[in-house]
Write a protein that holds these residues in place. Structure first.
Motif, PDB file in Angstrom:
ATOM      1  N   UNK A 105      -4.763   1.545   4.976  1.00  0.00           N
ATOM      2  CA  UNK A 105      -3.954   2.760   4.817  1.00  0.00           C
ATOM      3  C   UNK A 105      -2.593   2.461   4.211  1.00  0.00           C
ATOM      4  N   UNK A 106      -1.976   3.454   3.619  1.00  0.00           N
ATOM      5  CA  UNK A 106      -0.636   3.243   3.056  1.00  0.00           C
ATOM      6  C   UNK A 106       0.391   3.014   4.156  1.00  0.00           C
ATOM      7  N   UNK A 107       1.324   2.142   3.870  1.00  0.00           N
ATOM      8  CA  UNK A 107       2.442   1.920   4.795  1.00  0.00           C
ATOM      9  C   UNK A 107       3.720   2.580   4.279  1.00  0.00           C
ATOM     10  N   UNK A 108       3.640   3.133   3.050  1.00  0.00           N
ATOM     11  CA  UNK A 108       4.813   3.777   2.454  1.00  0.00           C
ATOM     12  C   UNK A 108       4.357   4.934   1.575  1.00  0.00           C
ATOM     13  N   UNK A 109       5.245   5.911   1.397  1.00  0.00           N
ATOM     14  CA  UNK A 109       4.943   7.097   0.611  1.00  0.00           C
ATOM     15  C   UNK A 109       6.030   7.328  -0.435  1.00  0.00           C
ATOM     16  N   UNK A 163      -7.322   7.083  -4.781  1.00  0.00           N
ATOM     17  CA  UNK A 163      -7.290   7.834  -3.517  1.00  0.00           C
ATOM     18  C   UNK A 163      -5.893   7.904  -2.917  1.00  0.00           C
ATOM     19  N   UNK A 164      -4.963   7.117  -3.444  1.00  0.00           N
ATOM     20  CA  UNK A 164      -3.589   7.125  -2.945  1.00  0.00           C
ATOM     21  C   UNK A 164      -2.709   8.166  -3.642  1.00  0.00           C
ATOM     22  N   UNK A 218       0.873  -1.186   0.000  1.00  0.00           N
ATOM     23  CA  UNK A 218       0.000   0.000   0.000  1.00  0.00           C
ATOM     24  C   UNK A 218       0.908   1.233   0.000  1.00  0.00           C
ATOM     25  N   UNK A 219       1.079   1.830  -1.177  1.00  0.00           N
ATOM     26  CA  UNK A 219       2.041   2.918  -1.353  1.00  0.00           C
ATOM     27  C   UNK A 219       1.314   4.127  -1.923  1.00  0.00           C
ATOM     28  N   UNK A 220       1.354   5.256  -1.218  1.00  0.00           N
ATOM     29  CA  UNK A 220       0.702   6.485  -1.667  1.00  0.00           C
ATOM     30  C   UNK A 220       1.704   7.406  -2.336  1.00  0.00           C
ATOM     31  N   UNK A 221       1.182   8.292  -3.178  1.00  0.00           N
ATOM     32  CA  UNK A 221       2.019   9.254  -3.905  1.00  0.00           C
ATOM     33  C   UNK A 221       1.602  10.672  -3.550  1.00  0.00           C
ATOM     34  N   UNK A 279      -0.678  18.728   3.568  1.00  0.00           N
ATOM     35  CA  UNK A 279      -0.086  17.399   3.761  1.00  0.00           C
ATOM     36  C   UNK A 279      -0.641  16.723   5.010  1.00  0.00           C
ATOM     37  N   UNK A 280      -0.792  17.492   6.074  1.00  0.00           N
ATOM     38  CA  UNK A 280      -1.343  16.942   7.315  1.00  0.00           C
ATOM     39  C   UNK A 280      -2.746  16.401   7.076  1.00  0.00           C
ATOM     40  N   UNK A 281      -3.603  17.202   6.419  1.00  0.00           N
ATOM     41  CA  UNK A 281      -4.973  16.774   6.168  1.00  0.00           C
ATOM     42  C   UNK A 281      -5.017  15.550   5.267  1.00  0.00           C
ATOM     43  N   UNK A 282      -4.186  15.546   4.234  1.00  0.00           N
ATOM     44  CA  UNK A 282      -4.168  14.410   3.318  1.00  0.00           C
ATOM     45  C   UNK A 282      -3.705  13.142   4.018  1.00  0.00           C
ATOM     46  N   UNK A 283      -2.694  13.265   4.859  1.00  0.00           N
ATOM     47  CA  UNK A 283      -2.195  12.093   5.586  1.00  0.00           C
ATOM     48  C   UNK A 283      -3.239  11.565   6.557  1.00  0.00           C
ATOM     49  N   UNK A 284      -3.955  12.446   7.228  1.00  0.00           N
ATOM     50  CA  UNK A 284      -5.002  12.008   8.147  1.00  0.00           C
ATOM     51  C   UNK A 284      -6.059  11.196   7.415  1.00  0.00           C
ATOM     52  N   UNK A 285      -6.453  11.674   6.232  1.00  0.00           N
ATOM     53  CA  UNK A 285      -7.456  10.955   5.450  1.00  0.00           C
ATOM     54  C   UNK A 285      -6.930   9.596   5.004  1.00  0.00           C
ATOM     55  N   UNK A 286      -5.684   9.569   4.550  1.00  0.00           N
ATOM     56  CA  UNK A 286      -5.103   8.307   4.086  1.00  0.00           C
ATOM     57  C   UNK A 286      -4.976   7.301   5.215  1.00  0.00           C
ATOM     58  N   UNK A 287      -4.520   7.769   6.364  1.00  0.00           N
ATOM     59  CA  UNK A 287      -4.308   6.856   7.496  1.00  0.00           C
ATOM     60  C   UNK A 287      -5.620   6.371   8.114  1.00  0.00           C
ATOM     61  N   UNK A 288      -6.723   7.061   7.778  1.00  0.00           N
ATOM     62  CA  UNK A 288      -8.032   6.636   8.317  1.00  0.00           C
ATOM     63  C   UNK A 288      -8.724   5.622   7.403  1.00  0.00           C
ATOM     64  N   UNK A 289      -8.127   5.325   6.246  1.00  0.00           N
ATOM     65  CA  UNK A 289      -8.710   4.346   5.328  1.00  0.00           C
ATOM     66  C   UNK A 289      -8.625   2.936   5.921  1.00  0.00           C
TER      67      UNK A 289
END
Length: 342
Positions: free
Chosen positions: A248-252, A223-224, A189-192, A235-245
């Motif tokens: 969630x992504x384990x890598x960026x 969504x990633x 699970x890798x986000x960009x 970035x903070x808001x985007x990370x909060x949304x991603x981590x609440x999935x």
């Protein structure tokens, strides 16, 4: 004054220097231009004659005689960016080897300012121009300048409205390599996080990210992919949304150094520690905790390649536009090698 070659204003000329030093005019020319092939004794004789006569080279007269100004210009987005500072330094070194003066200007991220700077730069007579052009600026107005004899090379991104020599890096391959590196560390699970200024590089690197995901046999999750630039709050808001999935992504993967720095600040605020690989190296990468793994470009090599293309054209090379694509390299430091949580 020996030789009787003084100009209309009574200033000593190169002929005066040659007569005083007892050498040929071509020898004086080589010494003044800093070119090799002159013996030490003759070089000292010329330098002594220059000092005694108070000779200084008349660049304006040379321009009238040869049609060359011995001046090139470089326009980048931000000279304060270490990447562009090193690129310019490489160009300057190559130019100095040819006794050329380099004018440097920053066009900024604003397209109107970028065009204004370009137009002001070409109002000066130049032998050549190296440009990082803003993508929203139609640079077709430079065609007239090129027709008048100013050679032009573009760097980092293709120009709009003017086919020309170009130096870029393989953005897609570099981004795909970043994803493959994270996959080898065990991540699925890798986000960009993508920058929003410089659409060409951002889009190419996002394309490389998606290709890397597909190459790993993983689903491309829209969504990633988040476009945030260097806004820490975003970035903070985007990370909060991603981590609440639910997954969630384990890598960026981040697409440039400014975005990488903003994401790192946001992660610190959230006390989150995913694996991370950033495109573009930066000075403090090895001092972060953990040190940041990056996909590094070589700005010195890019500058040298751009200068080489330009000087070939100035020397008379003709023919179709040339494109140089340079590779990237992985710099493993720790953040990109961390495995996913157990």
């Amino acid at each position: 004054m020996t030789g009787g070659g003084s100009d209309a204003a009574g200033r000593p000329t190169m002929k005066d220097v040659a007569a005083r030093a007892g050498v040929g005019l071509s020898t004086v020319s080589r010494v003044v231009a800093g070119k090799p092939g002159v013996s030490k004794s003759k070089c000292k004789a010329v330098e002594r004659a220059i000092a005694e006569l108070g000779y200084s080279r008349n660049d304006f007269a040379r321009t009238l005689r040869t049609g060359s100004t011995a001046t090139i210009a470089v326009v980048v987005t931000r000279i304060s960016d270490p990447f562009y500072a090193e690129l310019v330094a490489a160009i300057e070194q190559k130019a100095q080897e040819r006794d050329l003066l380099v004018l440097v200007a920053s066009g900024g991220d604003d397209p109107e300012e970028g065009e204004r700077v370009l137009r002001r730069m070409i109002s000066r007579r130049l032998d050549g121009l190296i440009v990082v052009a803003h993508e929203e600026v139609d640079v077709s107005f430079l065609a007239a300048e090129r027709a008048a004899g100013t050679e032009i090379v573009f760097v980092d991104r293709p120009p709009q409205g003017l086919p020309a020599d170009l130096v870029v890096v393989d953005n897609e391959r570099g981004a795909a390599d970043a994803v493959a590196h994270l996959v080898r560390a065990g991540h699925r699970s890798i986000a960009c996080f993508a920058h929003i200024s410089g659409l060409y590089t951002s889009e190419r690197r996002q394309a490389g990210y998606r290709q890397g995901i597909r190459d790993a046999g993983l689903p491309v999750r829209p969504e990633f992919v988040v476009a945030v630039g260097d806004d820490v709050d975003a970035c903070v808001e985007a990370l909060r949304e991603l981590f609440s999935l639910p997954d969630p992504p384990t890598a960026l993967f981040t697409t440039n150094s400014r975005t990488t720095k903003s994401v790192l600040k946001a992660l610190r605020l959230l006390d989150a520690h995913p694996a991370l690989v950033g495109f573009d190296d930066f000075d403090l990468a090895e001092l972060m905790v953990p040190p940041v793994t990056t996909i590094a470009q070589d700005p010195w090599a890019i500058g040298e390649a751009a200068a080489g293309l330009l000087f070939d054209r100035i020397a008379g090379m003709t023919g179709p536009e040339r494109r140089i694509v340079l590779g990237t390299r992985m710099v493993e430091r720790g953040s990109g090698e961390a495995p996913p949580p157990a």
